[in-house]
Design a protein around this motif. Structure first.
Motif, mmCIF file in Angstrom:
data_model
loop_
_atom_site.group_PDB
_atom_site.id
_atom_site.type_symbol
_atom_site.label_atom_id
_atom_site.label_comp_id
_atom_site.label_asym_id
_atom_site.label_seq_id
_atom_site.Cartn_x
_atom_site.Cartn_y
_atom_site.Cartn_z
ATOM 1 N N GLN A 23 -1.386 46.024 -17.388
ATOM 2 C CA GLN A 23 -2.542 46.801 -17.845
ATOM 3 C C GLN A 23 -3.636 45.815 -18.218
ATOM 4 N N GLY A 24 -4.673 45.776 -17.393
ATOM 5 C CA GLY A 24 -5.723 44.805 -17.612
ATOM 6 C C GLY A 24 -5.169 43.384 -17.546
ATOM 7 N N LYS A 25 -5.384 42.619 -18.624
ATOM 8 C CA LYS A 25 -4.892 41.247 -18.660
ATOM 9 C C LYS A 25 -3.498 41.142 -19.272
ATOM 10 N N CYS A 26 -2.947 42.295 -19.632
ATOM 11 C CA CYS A 26 -1.600 42.305 -20.223
ATOM 12 C C CYS A 26 -0.560 42.443 -19.130
ATOM 13 N N TRP A 27 0.213 41.399 -18.930
ATOM 14 C CA TRP A 27 1.326 41.411 -17.976
ATOM 15 C C TRP A 27 2.600 41.199 -18.780
ATOM 16 N N THR A 28 3.520 42.142 -18.703
ATOM 17 C CA THR A 28 4.663 42.097 -19.605
ATOM 18 C C THR A 28 5.879 42.786 -18.976
ATOM 19 N N LEU A 29 7.029 42.550 -19.568
ATOM 20 C CA LEU A 29 8.249 43.283 -19.224
ATOM 21 C C LEU A 29 8.632 44.251 -20.337
ATOM 22 N N LYS A 30 7.868 44.233 -21.414
ATOM 23 C CA LYS A 30 8.168 45.078 -22.564
ATOM 24 C C LYS A 30 7.249 46.298 -22.576
ATOM 25 N N ALA A 31 7.828 47.444 -22.414
ATOM 26 C CA ALA A 31 7.025 48.660 -22.447
ATOM 27 C C ALA A 31 6.331 48.839 -23.789
ATOM 28 N N SER A 32 6.938 48.324 -24.841
ATOM 29 C CA SER A 32 6.366 48.468 -26.179
ATOM 30 C C SER A 32 5.034 47.748 -26.326
ATOM 31 N N ASP A 33 4.713 46.860 -25.382
ATOM 32 C CA ASP A 33 3.416 46.173 -25.424
ATOM 33 C C ASP A 33 2.281 47.087 -24.952
ATOM 34 N N ILE A 34 2.624 48.232 -24.416
ATOM 35 C CA ILE A 34 1.624 49.170 -23.891
ATOM 36 C C ILE A 34 1.460 50.322 -24.875
ATOM 37 N N GLU A 35 0.251 50.565 -25.301
ATOM 38 C CA GLU A 35 -0.019 51.645 -26.247
ATOM 39 C C GLU A 35 0.344 53.001 -25.641
ATOM 40 N N GLY A 36 1.026 53.810 -26.428
ATOM 41 C CA GLY A 36 1.395 55.155 -25.979
ATOM 42 C C GLY A 36 2.571 55.181 -25.014
ATOM 43 N N CYS A 37 3.377 54.124 -25.024
ATOM 44 C CA CYS A 37 4.456 54.026 -24.035
ATOM 45 C C CYS A 37 5.524 55.100 -24.200
ATOM 46 N N GLU A 38 5.596 55.759 -25.353
ATOM 47 C CA GLU A 38 6.618 56.786 -25.580
ATOM 48 C C GLU A 38 6.116 58.201 -25.305
#
Length: 544
Positions: A23-38
């Protein structure tokens, strides 16, 4: 459980499909790093035109990033793709190795895994899938009080009684799980579905385990640059049903039965076999034992008896119901559909019902429902009141099915020395081998070919017809090219009436009862082979 970005990411990780979340400049394997992931997704789609607030979009196939223009304004919640599109959308992306597999897994979860609430039966084979599926649904509907759904190349049925024309032999995975969910809500207990080789090739049934899988037969087909590159690839894709079934129903006389048995042994899948047994099959080979055997009751093959033996795999043959190893499933079966091969399909349906745990007594009482089954566009026969002519409409479109139809004509009408006309075409842009095989299967037995339009797609009709015509090697075999299919059928009827001194059989194959012809990737409305014949013969219903 509702599907969210977090649960979707976890599912994709478990199947080794997730590469990263972007998402944008955020590259991650953790869904929790993305706002509203739940937050649960409101809908799921593979079509950007259907995106609305809260949609999970799976990007697959021939996709262009331009399709995502203004997608954020539509409310896209997340996308799944094999590449990231952060330069055109602010929505988070689940980047995967295979979008087709991801779509199947995520669709099943979004629709609350409806397959777990159904007994799901998958049927594959080069020919006979549709008829066997209808027979099987009829059996299961009878014993369950109308609780069997159906996915077929002709129709889909989600409530046990209402049939709507289908688009694909096996639906796209999202559509399949959506329809399964509807079937569950409609109170269905069973689902019978055709499974094409392409369904495995493009992962439409990825992750789906069949309670009973059936492998009817195999012969070369669907070999082209856009389908299968070789027969080996076609067979390999068909074989995937074995490892994805809890039980397997297998044609005992299958050309590659030994290989399929090896597949089943490797996956510890138990096998129930079926077979058609006539004097002809016995003369050709030494038939293998089968759990369910169907045999003609008389020389004219007007009725058949089905016999079951649980000891068949130990080498015991079902000879008749007096054998202590055998028991009668049904006797005096007389199908409304023509041809011995349809009795083989009935045997397959009985074997499937046995494998699905249906009580033998229930089958005995419900087999009359199979006798009444008619599949539109499959071996439908019409008699011309104005001449000594019979027309047969069938979906036959390859060597094996054309040969089977002609075998039926020979067995039923051979003594009358019929003059046979074959109205046929072949699909465009694919399955190129069919064109030669159709001619090879027919040219020694038909007197007149009429080559015409089928689903020619982007290929010129005349090119396909001329190519088929060039494969005729029998000297002086009559052939005509008439591009318009309606005109071609009309010509066949007028020609038969002009040869009233002979008994005529008109075989019209390839389209069945389809009400469209595919041209330039669009379905163009078409009257239908069966309706054209009814109109020309001036009859209001099919004649048996």
């Amino acid at each position: 459980m509702a599907l969210s970005l977090a649960s979707a990411a976890q599912l994709l990780k478990e199947h080794h499909l997730l590469r990263e979340i972007v998402q944008g400049k955020c590259w991650t394997l953790k869904a929790s790093d993305i706002e509203g992931c739940e937050e649960p997704f409101e809908s799921i789609s593979y079509d950007t035109r259907q995106v609305c607030p809260g949609t999970l979009l799976v990007v697959k196939g021939r996709f262009h990033k331009e399709y995502l223009q203004d997608i954020d304004a539509k409310g896209l919640a997340c996308y799944v793709a094999c590449e990231e599109y952060s330069n055109v959308t602010n929505a988070p992306g689940l980047i995967v190795n295979d979008a087709g597999k991801a779509l199947a897994l995520l669709s099943a979860e979004f629709y609350d895994r409806p397959q777990d609430k159904l007994t799901v039966i998958g049927i594959t084979g080069t020919k006979g899938k549709t008829t066997t599926a209808y027979f099987t649904q009829a059996l299961l509907n009878t014993v369950s009080g109308g609780k069997a759904a159906l996915f077929s190349s002709v129709d889909n049925c989600l409530d046990g009684q209402t049939y709507e024309e289908s688009d694909l032999t096996t639906p796209e995975s999202l559509d399949a799980f959506r329809m399964m969910n509807t079937a569950v809500r409609n109170g269905m207990k069973y689902l019978v579905m055709e499974v094409s080789s392409q369904a495995y090739k493009v992962n439409r049934v990825y992750g789906l385990t069949f309670d009973v899988g059936a492998f009817l037969n195999i012969s070369p087909d669907h070999i082209s640059p856009i389908e299968h590159p070789s027969f080996e690839d076609y067979l390999y894709c068909k074989r995937q049903i074995v490892g994805n079934s809890r039980q397997l129903v297998l044609n005992a006389d299958h050309s590659y039965a030994a290989l399929i048995r090896q597949d089943a042994a490797a996956f510890n899948v138990p096998i129930t076999t079926f077979a058609l047994r006539t004097d002809e099959t016995a003369a050709v080979n030494q038939p293998a034992p089968a759990n369910v055997t169907i045999r003609p009751d008389d020389a004219d093959h007007q009725s058949f008896t089905a016999i079951r033996s649980d000891k068949a795999l130990d080498g015991a043959h079902c000879t008749d119901s007096r054998d202590t190893n055998c028991e009668t499933l049904a006797d005096g079966i007389s199908l409304s559909m023509l041809g011995d091969f349809n009795y083989a399909n009935a045997a397959a349906a009985l074997a499937i019902a046995c494998a699905a745990g249906i009580n033998v007594a229930d089958i005995f009482q419900s087999v009359t429902s199979v006798e009444k089954v008619r599949v539109a566009g499959r071996m439908e026969q019409f008699a011309d009141p104005q001449s000594n002519t019979v027309a047969i409409v069938d979906y036959a479109h390859n060597f094996a099915s054309i040969k089977a139809v002609l075998d039926f004509v020979d067995s039923r009408y051979g003594p009358q020395n019929p003059r046979i006309t074959l109205v046929t075409g072949s699909a465009g842009n694919k399955a190129y081998d069919r064109r030669k095989e159709i001619v090879q299967a027919a040219q020694d037995r038909v007197e007149h070919f009429i080559f015409t339009g089928e689903d020619t797609d982007d290929e010129p009709i005349i090119d396909i017809c001329m190519q088929m015509q060039s494969y005729i090697t029998v000297p002086d075999r009559a052939s005509t090219i008439i591009s318009d299919r309606t005109t071609a059928i009309s010509n066949a009827v007028h020609d038969a009436r002009a040869h009233a001194d002979r008994f005529n059989v008109i075989l019209i194959v390839g389209k069945g009862n389809e009400r469209w012809i595919k041209a330039h990737k669009k379905h163009v409305p078409f009257e239908g082979d069966d309706r054209i014949i009814e109109r020309l013969f001036n009859i209001g219903q099919q004649q048996d």
